[in-house]
Design a protein around this motif. Structure first.
Motif, short mmCIF file in Angstrom:
data_model
loop_
_atom_site.label_atom_id
_atom_site.label_comp_id
_atom_site.label_asym_id
_atom_site.label_seq_id
_atom_site.Cartn_x
_atom_site.Cartn_y
_atom_site.Cartn_z
N LEU A 43 31.31 77.81 42.49
CA LEU A 43 32.15 77.14 43.50
C LEU A 43 33.03 76.07 42.85
CD1 LEU A 43 29.68 76.64 46.51
CD2 LEU A 43 31.86 77.86 46.60
N ASP A 44 32.40 75.24 42.02
CA ASP A 44 33.13 74.14 41.38
C ASP A 44 34.26 74.65 40.49
OD1 ASP A 44 31.43 72.40 42.63
OD2 ASP A 44 30.24 71.92 40.85
N ALA A 45 34.03 75.80 39.87
CA ALA A 45 35.03 76.36 38.96
C ALA A 45 36.04 77.25 39.68
CB ALA A 45 34.33 77.15 37.85
N GLY A 46 35.82 77.45 40.98
CA GLY A 46 36.73 78.30 41.75
C GLY A 46 36.66 79.76 41.34
N LEU A 47 35.48 80.18 40.89
CA LEU A 47 35.31 81.55 40.42
C LEU A 47 34.77 82.46 41.54
CD1 LEU A 47 33.78 80.71 36.93
CD2 LEU A 47 36.05 81.65 37.39
N PRO A 48 35.00 83.77 41.44
CA PRO A 48 34.57 84.71 42.49
C PRO A 48 33.05 84.94 42.47
CG PRO A 48 35.48 85.91 40.63
CD PRO A 48 35.75 84.46 40.35
N PHE A 49 32.53 85.41 43.61
CA PHE A 49 31.09 85.68 43.73
C PHE A 49 30.76 87.16 43.61
CE2 PHE A 49 31.66 81.60 45.80
CZ PHE A 49 30.60 80.89 45.30
N ASP A 50 31.77 87.97 43.28
CA ASP A 50 31.52 89.41 43.18
C ASP A 50 31.63 89.92 41.74
OD1 ASP A 50 34.20 89.03 42.86
OD2 ASP A 50 34.84 90.47 44.38
N GLU A 52 29.58 90.05 38.48
CA GLU A 52 28.22 89.83 37.98
C GLU A 52 28.21 89.22 36.57
OE1 GLU A 52 23.97 92.28 37.67
OE2 GLU A 52 25.73 93.19 38.58
N LYS A 53 29.16 89.61 35.75
CA LYS A 53 29.20 89.09 34.37
C LYS A 53 29.48 87.60 34.36
CE LYS A 53 28.94 89.93 29.96
NZ LYS A 53 27.66 90.41 29.38
N ILE A 54 30.43 87.16 35.19
CA ILE A 54 30.75 85.73 35.28
C ILE A 54 29.56 84.95 35.83
CG2 ILE A 54 32.18 84.03 36.48
CD1 ILE A 54 34.51 86.01 36.30
N ALA A 55 28.93 85.50 36.87
CA ALA A 55 27.78 84.83 37.48
C ALA A 55 26.62 84.73 36.49
CB ALA A 55 27.35 85.58 38.73
N GLU A 56 26.43 85.77 35.70
CA GLU A 56 25.36 85.76 34.69
C GLU A 56 25.62 84.65 33.67
OE1 GLU A 56 23.33 88.69 31.31
OE2 GLU A 56 25.38 89.05 32.01
N GLY A 57 26.87 84.50 33.27
CA GLY A 57 27.22 83.46 32.30
C GLY A 57 26.88 82.08 32.83
N GLY A 78 23.94 77.37 49.73
CA GLY A 78 22.86 78.31 50.03
C GLY A 78 23.38 79.70 50.34
N GLU A 79 24.47 79.76 51.10
CA GLU A 79 25.07 81.04 51.44
C GLU A 79 25.58 81.75 50.18
OE1 GLU A 79 25.63 82.90 54.53
OE2 GLU A 79 23.82 81.67 54.67
N ALA A 80 26.23 81.00 49.31
CA ALA A 80 26.75 81.57 48.06
C ALA A 80 25.60 82.03 47.16
CB ALA A 80 27.61 80.54 47.34
N ALA A 81 24.54 81.23 47.12
CA ALA A 81 23.38 81.56 46.28
C ALA A 81 22.74 82.86 46.73
CB ALA A 81 22.36 80.43 46.32
N SER A 82 22.66 83.06 48.04
CA SER A 82 22.05 84.27 48.57
C SER A 82 22.83 85.52 48.16
CB SER A 82 21.98 84.17 50.10
OG SER A 82 21.24 85.24 50.64
N LYS A 83 24.13 85.37 47.96
CA LYS A 83 24.97 86.51 47.56
C LYS A 83 24.79 86.87 46.08
CE LYS A 83 28.35 85.47 51.13
NZ LYS A 83 29.66 84.85 51.45
N ILE A 84 24.71 85.85 45.22
CA ILE A 84 24.56 86.16 43.80
C ILE A 84 23.12 86.50 43.43
CG2 ILE A 84 26.54 84.74 43.12
CD1 ILE A 84 24.42 82.69 42.05
N ALA A 85 22.18 86.13 44.32
CA ALA A 85 20.76 86.39 44.03
C ALA A 85 20.43 87.88 44.03
CB ALA A 85 19.88 85.65 45.03
#
Length: 210
Positions: A43-50, A52-57, A78-85
């Motif tokens: 969120l802070d970096a303005g990056l997408p939640f879809d 997976e490679k970015i989220a893993e990093g 919490g909502e964002a966390a539930s999506k990447i989880a």
């Protein structure tokens, strides 16, 4: 000594876990905060939640010593966390960090949704803390109102049900009790009663392992 505590949102596992850790002088980790910290970084970096490679990093950079519950408890995080989880790569990265934490002496209490089944399947004590969706929604609603916010109970209840469906239905590490977990239904149970029930189980396990 590892104590694994799993269960759905607002079942009371966080409060119970912190109390248990304090009682026994163990380290405590709310593993949900590790997913929230990853989501906040995105969120802070303005990056997408879809992606997976970015989220893993981001997950690989999470500092378990710097998890701030007050900041990370915000609803949008919490909502964002539930999506990447639901992303396997994110889960793998955070599970490794959680397992490393669990090895801290003299013991550790970890709470989340897959501690007894995936993160620490060899935990000495496994608890599955649950409550009806209505009771959990009421707790969440009261928490929001007490914090000065505004909420609609029907919307909160729907949010709880959607979160349950997402957590229990994901392909990787779905929320479910471990086969050898002790069930604690807190629907009509005070935190003190839940703590005493958990303490008796933990004390019995400690006496067997000393």
């Amino acid at each position: 000594m590892i104590i694994a505590i799993d269960g759905p949102a607002a079942a009371g596992k966080g409060t119970l876990s912190r109390r248990i850790a304090e009682e026994y002088g163990f380290h405590h980790l709310d593993t949900g905060l590790t997913y929230r910290a990853t989501a906040k970084a995105l969120l802070d970096a303005g990056l997408p939640f879809d992606n997976e490679k970015i989220a893993e990093g981001m997950a690989l950079k999470v500092d378990l010593a710097g998890l701030d519950r007050n900041i990370l408890s915000r609803h949008e995080i919490g909502e964002a966390a539930s999506k990447i989880a639901v992303m396997p790569a994110v889960r793998r990265a955070l599970v490794e960090a959680q397992r490393a934490f669990s090895k801290k002496a003299p013991g550790a209490v970890l709470d989340g949704r897959d501690i007894g089944t995936v993160v620490c399947p060899d935990a000495v004590v496994k608890l599955y803390v649950t409550a009806s969706a209505e009771v959990r929604a009421k707790r969440r609603y009261d928490e929001i109102i007490a914090g000065g916010g505004s909420a609609d109970f029907a919307a909160v209840l729907q949010d709880v049900k959607v979160r349950d469906e997402r957590d229990m239905g994901r392909a990787d590490s779905p929320l479910k009790p471990a086969d050898d977990a002790h069930l604690l239904d807190t629907s009509e149970m005070s935190i003190e009663a839940a703590f005493q029930a958990a303490k008796s189980l933990i004390d019995a396990a400690l006496s067997r392992n000393t």
